[in-house]
Design an enzyme around this catalytic site. Structure first.
Site, PDB file in Angstrom:
ATOM      1  N   ASP A  34      75.182  10.422  23.829  1.00  0.00           N
ATOM      2  CA  ASP A  34      76.178  11.524  23.787  1.00  0.00           C
ATOM      3  C   ASP A  34      76.232  11.997  22.157  1.00  0.00           C
ATOM      4  O   ASP A  34      76.592  13.137  22.086  1.00  0.00           O
ATOM      5  CB  ASP A  34      78.085  10.098  23.394  1.00  0.00           C
ATOM      6  N   VAL A  35      75.276  11.086  20.957  1.00  0.00           N
ATOM      7  CA  VAL A  35      75.101  11.995  20.066  1.00  0.00           C
ATOM      8  C   VAL A  35      74.209  13.120  20.405  1.00  0.00           C
ATOM      9  O   VAL A  35      74.714  14.767  19.148  1.00  0.00           O
ATOM     10  CB  VAL A  35      74.506  11.114  18.555  1.00  0.00           C
TER      11      VAL A  35
END
Length: 418
Positions: free
Chosen positions: A191-192
């Site tokens: 996600d990051v």
């Protein structure tokens, strides 16, 4: 000036103060991206579901506290990715809610969304529909698998992509050692990293717009980004056909580059070249290893790691972390303790860099977040707004940006559009 000397809301020129972002995303990848843009001065209008908001508001405990020290039922997970934004609540499943989003898109530079493929097209909020209203719009879609291909319809979370994208195959202890096996990263890295790549893509599209005067569509996929993250391992596989495997806390291409047990715990040593190897041997009092032709160069240390490392491990047990760090530091050997997050924020370098940002909320309570690592001398990040209360800017945005009257806003609210 370090960030700890910089006021939270400083009136400086901002790199993106001329940019308005309509953020239809939730969970982590999209919000991480839009928080980056907010830190750099963009006006970010976060659209949330009436009554509940972003899913991650409920991902607690832990919860953000109010001025009385009580839980607010807004999670710290939400706070970590939504600093600097205005929250508005709009039910985009209704025709009147969709009309509001279209009006906001007309007045925005960027739209970010992470709905399932095709969902927003049903509402007339897809790129093709919105670019007819605003040809200069940069529209970024974030999904698990991308907009096309045999898996495009599938749902998925970070954990799935760490597995499917190969990251877990090289993360974790070696299979032949106790505790060996696949392991996910300790943070939602897929996600990051997708949020970071999406930030780069949006900024690139905005820069191209300055010469083309038109926006464009961006298709970001968690799978693509986590596969790309494995660049050096994957390139080696392409070159020799050998599938990379787990090394635990060791390194495939550097020795010694790992965790060592010492007399009072564990620490990391990261010898990155042959000069550092010589200095490391001097620091541990092992000139015999420095002089041994088998270990003089990196290739030899890699090939012979199973013989060399146990010898180093025995020697490292002779001193404490503090003693070793002092001896390595004076010789320029990269090393460090294995800190927990309490220790991280007690570290003098972390404190000097101002990596903790304490932000006042409307009720006087403080919410603490991590500073942006982007350091620009003329247009630094600023932290103008704490993570928003659900719908805290709905009335203001509708009045100031769309010209809605109080009566119109009351009607929207009475009909549960906002």
């Amino acid at each position: 000036m370090s960030l700890e000397e910089t006021p939270v809301a400083e009136k400086r020129p901002q790199a993106l103060s001329h940019i308005r972002v309509l953020d239809l995303s939730r969970i982590l990848a999209g919000p991480w991206c839009s928080q980056n843009l907010a830190d750099m001065g963009a006006e970010v209008i976060k659209v949330e579901r009436p009554g509940t908001g972003d899913d991650t508001r409920a991902w607690g405990p832990p919860w953000i506290k109010d001025a009385s020290g009580d839980d607010t039922r807004n999670s710290t997970y939400y706070a970590a990715a939504n600093r600097g934004k205005k929250s508005i609540t709009v039910d985009i499943a209704t025709s009147r809610g969709q009309a509001l989003i279209r009006q906001l898109a007309e007045k925005s530079d960027v739209v970010i969304e992470n709905y399932k493929v095709g969902d927003l097209k049903r509402y007339g909020l897809d790129y093709e529909s919105l670019r007819e209203l605003n040809p200069r719009l940069v529209y970024c879609s974030i999904t698990g698998y991308g907009q096309d291909g045999p898996c495009a319809h599938k749902p998925g979370y970070d954990f799935v992509f760490q597995a499917k994208g190969g990251l877990m195959s090289i993360t974790g202890e070696r299979d032949d050692l106790p505790g060996g096996g696949a392991q996910k990263a300790g943070i939602a890295i897929a996600d990051v990293i997708t949020g970071m790549y999406a930030t780069i893509a949006i900024l690139s599209a905005l820069q191209y717009r300055t010469v083309s005067d038109r926006g464009q569509y961006i298709d970001m996929a968690l799978l693509d980004c986590v596969v790309a993250l494995g660049g050096n391992q994957v390139t080696g596989f392409f070159a020799n056909g050998k599938v990379p495997h787990r090394y635990g806390n060791s390194h495939a291409s550097l020795v010694p580059y790992q965790v060592f047990a010492v007399s009072d715990g564990e620490m990391v040593v990261a010898v990155g070249n042959d000069t550092q190897w010589q200095q490391y041997c001097e620091a541990i009092g092992r000139p015999d290893l420095a002089d041994d032709p088998r270990w003089r160069y990196g290739t030899g240390r890699i090939i012979g790691r199973n013989e060399l490392v146990p010898e180093l491990a025995r020697t490292m047990l002779n001193r404490s972390k503090a003693e070793w760090i002092e001896r390595f530091d004076v010789r320029g050997v990269p090393c460090g303790p294995i800190n927990d997050y309490r220790e991280v924020f007690e570290d003098p370098q972390v404190r000097h860099r101002g990596l903790r940002v304490d932000m006042p909320q409307a009720d006087g309570a403080i919410v603490s977040t991590i500073a942006s690592p982007l350091r620009l001398c003329d247009t630094p990040p600023s932290y103008r707004r704490p993570p928003p209360i659900l719908g805290d800017s709905t009335d203001a945005v509708l009045q100031e940006l769309l010209g809605c009257t109080q009566q119109e806003i009351a009607d929207y609210r009475a009909n549960r559009i906002i």
